[in-house]
Every structure is written in structure tokens, then in C-alpha cells.
Scaffold this active site. Structure first.
Site, PDB file in Angstrom:
ATOM      1  N   HIS A  17     -10.637   1.391  -1.443  1.00  0.00           N
ATOM      2  CA  HIS A  17     -10.652   1.128  -2.889  1.00  0.00           C
ATOM      3  C   HIS A  17     -11.584  -0.044  -3.206  1.00  0.00           C
ATOM      4  O   HIS A  17     -12.326  -0.017  -4.189  1.00  0.00           O
ATOM      5  CB  HIS A  17      -9.261   0.778  -3.399  1.00  0.00           C
TER       6      HIS A  17
ATOM      7  N   LEU B 202      -3.841  -0.818  -2.800  1.00  0.00           N
ATOM      8  CA  LEU B 202      -5.293  -0.843  -2.567  1.00  0.00           C
ATOM      9  C   LEU B 202      -5.652  -1.330  -1.169  1.00  0.00           C
ATOM     10  O   LEU B 202      -5.039  -2.254  -0.634  1.00  0.00           O
ATOM     11  CB  LEU B 202      -5.960  -1.746  -3.612  1.00  0.00           C
TER      12      LEU B 202
ATOM     13  N   MET C  72      -4.291   4.863  -7.373  1.00  0.00           N
ATOM     14  CA  MET C  72      -2.828   4.869  -7.482  1.00  0.00           C
ATOM     15  C   MET C  72      -2.265   3.585  -6.873  1.00  0.00           C
ATOM     16  O   MET C  72      -1.099   3.519  -6.503  1.00  0.00           O
ATOM     17  CB  MET C  72      -2.254   6.106  -6.781  1.00  0.00           C
TER      18      MET C  72
ATOM     19  N   SER D 247      -3.805   4.752   1.728  1.00  0.00           N
ATOM     20  CA  SER D 247      -2.557   4.059   1.388  1.00  0.00           C
ATOM     21  C   SER D 247      -1.417   4.621   2.225  1.00  0.00           C
ATOM     22  O   SER D 247      -0.444   3.936   2.524  1.00  0.00           O
ATOM     23  CB  SER D 247      -2.250   4.227  -0.094  1.00  0.00           C
TER      24      SER D 247
ATOM     25  N   GLU E 140     -15.198   9.556  -0.820  1.00  0.00           N
ATOM     26  CA  GLU E 140     -15.528  10.827  -0.144  1.00  0.00           C
ATOM     27  C   GLU E 140     -14.417  11.254   0.805  1.00  0.00           C
ATOM     28  O   GLU E 140     -14.405  12.387   1.262  1.00  0.00           O
ATOM     29  CB  GLU E 140     -16.855  10.676   0.625  1.00  0.00           C
ATOM     30  N   LYS E 141     -13.492  10.359   1.108  1.00  0.00           N
ATOM     31  CA  LYS E 141     -12.372  10.750   1.983  1.00  0.00           C
ATOM     32  C   LYS E 141     -11.590  11.897   1.342  1.00  0.00           C
ATOM     33  O   LYS E 141     -11.153  12.820   2.004  1.00  0.00           O
ATOM     34  CB  LYS E 141     -11.439   9.573   2.248  1.00  0.00           C
TER      35      LYS E 141
HETATM   36  O1  PAF Z   1      -7.355   9.457  -5.422  1.00  0.00           O
HETATM   37  C1  PAF Z   1      -6.358   9.011  -6.039  1.00  0.00           C
HETATM   38  O2  PAF Z   1      -5.818   7.934  -5.737  1.00  0.00           O
HETATM   39  C2  PAF Z   1      -5.785   9.805  -7.184  1.00  0.00           C
HETATM   40  O3  PAF Z   1      -5.769  11.167  -6.907  1.00  0.00           O
HETATM   41  C3  PAF Z   1      -6.455   9.521  -8.551  1.00  0.00           C
HETATM   42  C4  PAF Z   1      -7.909   9.975  -8.555  1.00  0.00           C
HETATM   43  C5  PAF Z   1      -6.378   8.046  -8.850  1.00  0.00           C
HETATM   44  C6  PAF Z   1      -5.729  10.280  -9.661  1.00  0.00           C
HETATM   45  O4  PAF Z   1      -4.400   9.888  -9.767  1.00  0.00           O
END
Ligand code: PAF
Length: 287
Positions: A37, A33, A30, A187, A149-150
């Protein structure tokens, strides 16, 4: 790095890659980052010929009164992070591209597992996650998809959905990335003020204490399982000692079904959600 905003653009690139026999890894995000990520992208780049990341703040997974509007968004910075890690394509659709007028199909995992842990305080959340992840799977058709895994419940739910719906996609779970003091990267950490940021380490402190207790018991086995009650009580005591913290849940569950357990063995999960001020943080560890 290719930037795609439409499903058609993504499909055209993927078609070309697949015609060349290349494997594709997907990292759904989402945005906003962080190092967590970045580690997923690294894993996708290492494990596949081409890596695709999606950056989409998915409205269907936010409940009423949650932080959809205030969720941090910085696409230019996200692209810098992705590009630095060697990502080949970013998919950044508008809400209307993913949910056009008349949209009405949802993917819902109906077993008990979505009603445990975060599912209790976030009803509908996993329906939104499963829906958007299914759509991303159908759009990108990856060989592998990478999740942190978080978000242990999300990872377990997606594994179940992939099995139930015969997606034929390998789901790769990647370890939680932590700040120097142990706070799991998220985030939502950007919502914390200085005092809250200092208080937030209490989640990791409680996890560390539980791990120390486990180490003292010796490795739990079917004959000699670990006592969930003792672990939860020790964790609750530590978190409760922090005035800015309010526990949503601290639970011990089966690692696959996510159903509560009293006697824990290897592979089981201890997970927690704690409000620090108004910010809800999650963390967990696997026995
Ligand atoms: O983990 C996330 O950021 C969200 O739940 C995902 C997997 C991108 C789905 O919107």
C-alpha cells in the site's frame, strides 16, 4: 493529513483543490496497510498534486463464510503509514456512510472475466469491488487511481469497468511488493502462524521456477509461444510438495480478457490462489 469520515467532507476538500487546478490521485485500500500500500501512496504522491487514500473494509466484496469480521483493522497505524508517505487526505467512512438504509445499486461487470480465477471461488466478489470503487471514484473524482498488480484480476476488472463506464480516470498498476523471501505482501499474511508463514513461500518458489523455464525457452512470441500446460504443471508440482498448501487454482490467461490460454505470449498472465492452512493467498506474474 486531513481525516474525513463523511462524503461531504471529502467533496468539500476536493472542490477546493480542483478550484486551485490541482490534480488528485486516489489509493483505495481496506486498511491494515503494508509496504505494498505504501508504494501505491508513494506513486500517487509522485504522480499527482494531492493524494487521497481510502480505508474502508468493504462488506459487499466478502462472501458468506469469508473473513469480513476478522479482517485486520488498525486505523491509527494506517494513518501513521499514510502520513509518513505524504498522503494529503484519508477517507475512513463507516459502513452506513457508504451503504445507508435502502441502498440498492450495484455495479457488476458481466463478462466472463469476473467468472475466471478468483471469481470461481468468490462469486459476487468483483460486484462488491466494482460497486465500492465506483462509489469512491464518484466521491473523490480523482485524475488517477492506483492499484496493486498483486490483485491482477481486480486490476484488469477495474480497467474494464473504467473503459465501459467512461470514467475518464487513469488507472495506474503498481508492482507487487515482496518480503525478503519473495512472499507477496498482503494484509492476510498476518493470519499465518510461524509454520504457515514458512510454507507460504511456496507460491513464490513456483513462480520463480516458471520464470526460470520461460527464461530457458527464450522470449515467447506469436510464432513461438510458451506452453501454459508445462508452466502450470511445474508450478503445481512445487506447490503440491508443501503439505500445508492446498491449490485453489493455478491458471494461465489472457492479460486483458482473463480467458484461459494454452499458448502464452508477452502480456499474458499466470495467476494462482493457494490456501496455506485456512488463509487464501494469491500471487501472479505477467509473461
Ligand atoms: O484491493 C483492495 O484492498 C480492495 O479490493 C479495494 C480495491 C480497496 C476495494 O475495496
Amino acid at each position: 493529513m486531513i481525516t474525513a469520515t463523511t462524503i461531504e467532507e471529502v467533496r468539500n476538500v476536493i472542490k477546493k483543490w480542483k478550484a486551485e487546478g490541482l490534480t488528485v490521485g486516489l489509493v483505495p485500500t481496506m486498511g491494515a496497510l503494508h509496504e505494498g500500500h505504501a508504494s501505491l501512496v508513494e506513486a500517487a504522491v509522485a504522480g499527482c498534486d494531492r493524494a487521497v487514500a481510502s480505508v474502508f473494509v468493504n462488506p459487499t466484496q466478502f462472501g458468506e463464510g469469508e473473513d469480513l469480521d476478522s479482517y485486520p483493522r488498525d486505523f491509527a497505524r494506517d494513518c501513521e503509514v499514510l502520513e509518513a508517505k505524504g498522503c494529503d487526505m484519508v477517507f475512513h467512512p463507516a459502513v452506513e456512510e457508504m451503504y445507508p438504509d435502502g441502498y440498492g445499486t450495484y455495479v457488476n461487470l458481466e463478462s466472463e472475466m469476473t467468472k475466471q480465477l478468483c471469481g470461481k471461488s468468490r462469486p459476487g466478489h468483483f460486484r462488491g469491488v466494482c460497486t465500492v470503487v465506483s462509489k469512491l471514484f464518484n466521491i473523490v473524482t480523482p485524475d488517477r487511481a492506483y492499484f496493486g498488480e498483486k490483485d491482477a484480476q481486480q486490476l484488469a476488472v477495474i480497467r474494464r469497468m473504467v473503459k465501459d463506464m467512461n470514467y475518464g480516470i487513469e488507472i495506474v498498476g503498481c508492482p507487487t511488493v515482496r518480503e525478503a523471501d519473495g512472499l507477496a505482501r498482503s494484509s492476510r499474511n498476518s493470519y499465518l502462524n510461524e509454520e504457515e508463514r514458512a510454507a507460504a513461500v511456496v507460491l513464490y518458489r513456483s513462480i520463480s521456477r516458471a520464470k526460470e523455464m520461460l527464461a530457458a525457452f527464450g522470449a515467447p512470441s506469436a510464432e513461438d509461444p510458451a506452453d501454459a500446460g508445462a508452466l502450470k504443471a511445474a508450478m503445481t508440482e512445487i506447490v503440491s510438495s508443501e503439505p500445508l498448501a492446498r491449490i485453489d487454482y493455478i491458471e494461465a490467461v489472457d492479460g486483458e480478457t482473463l480467458l484461459p490460454k494454452e499458448r502464452l505470449v508477452s502480456g499474458d498472465l499466470v495467476a494462482m490462489a493457494v490456501y496455506i492452512g485456512k488463509t487464501r493467498l494469491i500471487d501472479n506474474f505477467t509473461i
